[in-house]
Scaffold this active site. Structure first.
Site, PDB file in Angstrom:
ATOM      1  N   GLU A 158       0.783  -1.267   0.317  1.00  0.00           N
ATOM      2  CA  GLU A 158      -0.353  -0.516   0.398  1.00  0.00           C
ATOM      3  C   GLU A 158       0.932   1.235  -0.438  1.00  0.00           C
ATOM      4  OE1 GLU A 158      -2.422  -1.318  -1.261  1.00  0.00           O
ATOM      5  OE2 GLU A 158      -4.083  -1.159   0.301  1.00  0.00           O
ATOM      6  N   THR A 181      -6.080   7.308  -4.808  1.00  0.00           N
ATOM      7  CA  THR A 181      -6.304   7.490  -2.977  1.00  0.00           C
ATOM      8  C   THR A 181      -4.907   8.383  -3.146  1.00  0.00           C
ATOM      9  OG1 THR A 181      -6.606   4.983  -3.087  1.00  0.00           O
ATOM     10  CG2 THR A 181      -5.689   5.741  -1.437  1.00  0.00           C
TER      11      THR A 181
HETATM   12  N1  HSE Z   1      -8.493   4.180   3.913  1.00  0.00           N
HETATM   13  C1  HSE Z   1      -7.678   4.712   3.020  1.00  0.00           C
HETATM   14  C2  HSE Z   1      -8.236   5.768   2.190  1.00  0.00           C
HETATM   15  C3  HSE Z   1      -8.242   3.390   2.105  1.00  0.00           C
HETATM   16  O1  HSE Z   1      -9.244   5.883   2.860  1.00  0.00           O
HETATM   17  O2  HSE Z   1      -7.145   6.567   2.357  1.00  0.00           O
HETATM   18  C4  HSE Z   1      -7.909   3.643   0.376  1.00  0.00           C
HETATM   19  O3  HSE Z   1      -8.647   2.390  -0.045  1.00  0.00           O
END
Ligand code: HSE
Length: 329
Positions: free
Chosen positions: A144, A197
């Site tokens: 990630e 993201t």
């Molecule tokens: N918690 C993360 C965000 C998840 O909202 O940026 C990304 O899929």
């Protein structure tokens, strides 16, 4: 006579599920896995160290084949190096879900790769295989970090462990599986709009007023309690996000109309799936969840935005072996 066997005999095909992260009020600390879609990895260990990506199918050429840049190969390389494996790996990645969709696409690929690699280690170097899947989580989190600059666990933890997962703490890492009602159904709609993201994180405010924090942590605790008690009303009341949704929803055309339609159709609650643009809703039965999907799709349709709808129970299993002992060329 065969001189050098460059691949070992056993290949494995592993599926890992898509995930809904944040679950409205739980930014970066809650997520759950869904039955479909998900990604698949076919992996073979090789005698040559290092990880290569043979093919990627279904990404429309968008993902890097360069193993140094692709999430799945990088995390598998970290794992093999960490356990000091004598092997490398060859990977074929099957993308069954859109990129930049808010469905945990990079998490599903990374988890499928790590699970496959660890299963193969358990055959060829059993003393080096990690003993439980939770131990793979830090490697998946590094994926990630590579994908979006942040090592959040709210997609990778449920993709790896299945079910609904609470990340109580990042340091030290403490993840807890939360039981969920059998009947609970999720509707996810993916509009054909891309949101990265990294971008969706960069627009967030760094400070939160105390009054908003109080509302948010009340809802977070309420959601966990509602899931545990199978109290659908409490689940619904708790699915409110006063911190992230007001900022991120502007990246999703039609968000308010889609949410309003979902609620009118009987959803318990509705919010952005992960960093969006997908939107999810929870319902207390399959029929309602399907109706919710139709109504959400109507709202996007009115704006001429194409979309796909997925209706699913919570996936309790996480990654699974689809095929093992595959023959390879
Ligand atoms: N918690 C993360 C965000 C998840 O909202 O940026 C990304 O899929």
């Amino acid at each position: 006579m065969k001189l050098v066997d460059i691949t070992l005999n056993k290949s494995i095909r592993v599926f890992a599920p898509a995930t809904v992260a944040n679950v409205a009020c739980g930014f970066d600390i809650m997520g759950f896995a869904i039955e479909h879609p998900g990604d698949e990895v076919v992996m073979t260990l090789t005698n040559r160290k290092g990880v290569v990506i043979d093919k990627i199918i279904g990404d429309e050429g968008k993902l890097p084949l360069d193993a140094e840049k692709n999430t799945v190969s990088v995390v598998v390389k970290y794992l093999l190096e960490h356990v000091n494996s004598q092997f490398g790996a060859k990977i074929t990645l099957y993308k069954h879900m859109p990129l930049g969709s808010g469905l945990g696409s990079s998490a599903a690929s990374a988890v499928a790769g790590l699970f496959a690699a660890n299963e193969l280690l358990s055959v060829y170097e059993p003393e080096k295989a990690l003993k439980n899947r939770e131990a793979l989580l830090p490697f998946a989190m590094e994926g990630e970090r590579l994908a979006c600059g942040s090592a959040h666990a709210d997609n990778v933890a449920p993709a790896l462990m299945g079910g609904f997962v609470l990340v109580r703490s990042y340091d030290p890492l403490d993840v807890i599986k939360i039981p969920t009602p059998e009947a609970l159904r999720v509707t996810v709609i993916h509009p054909h709009v891309e949101v990265q993201t990294r971008d969706a994180r960069s627009i967030l405010k760094k400070q939160t007023p105390l009054k908003d924090a109080i509302i948010q942590w009340g809802n977070t605790a309420g959601l966990v309690a509602g899931l545990w008690k199978c109290d659908f009303d409490l689940i619904g009341r708790s699915m409110q996000d006063v911190i992230i949704e007001p900022i991120r929803s502007i990246l999703i055309p039609g968000f308010d109309a889609v949410k309003a339609n979902a609620m009118q159709a009987g959803a318990l609650g509705c919010g952005i799936s992960g960093s969006g643009p997908s939107i999810f809703a929870l319902s207390q039965d399959q029929e309602t969840a399907e109706e919710v999907g139709r109504k959400m799709q109507n709202a996007f349709g009115a704006l001429n935005i194409d979309s796909e709808v997925y209706v699913s129970p919570i996936n309790r299993q996480g990654p699974r072996i689809v095929d093992e002992g595959l023959n390879h060329e």
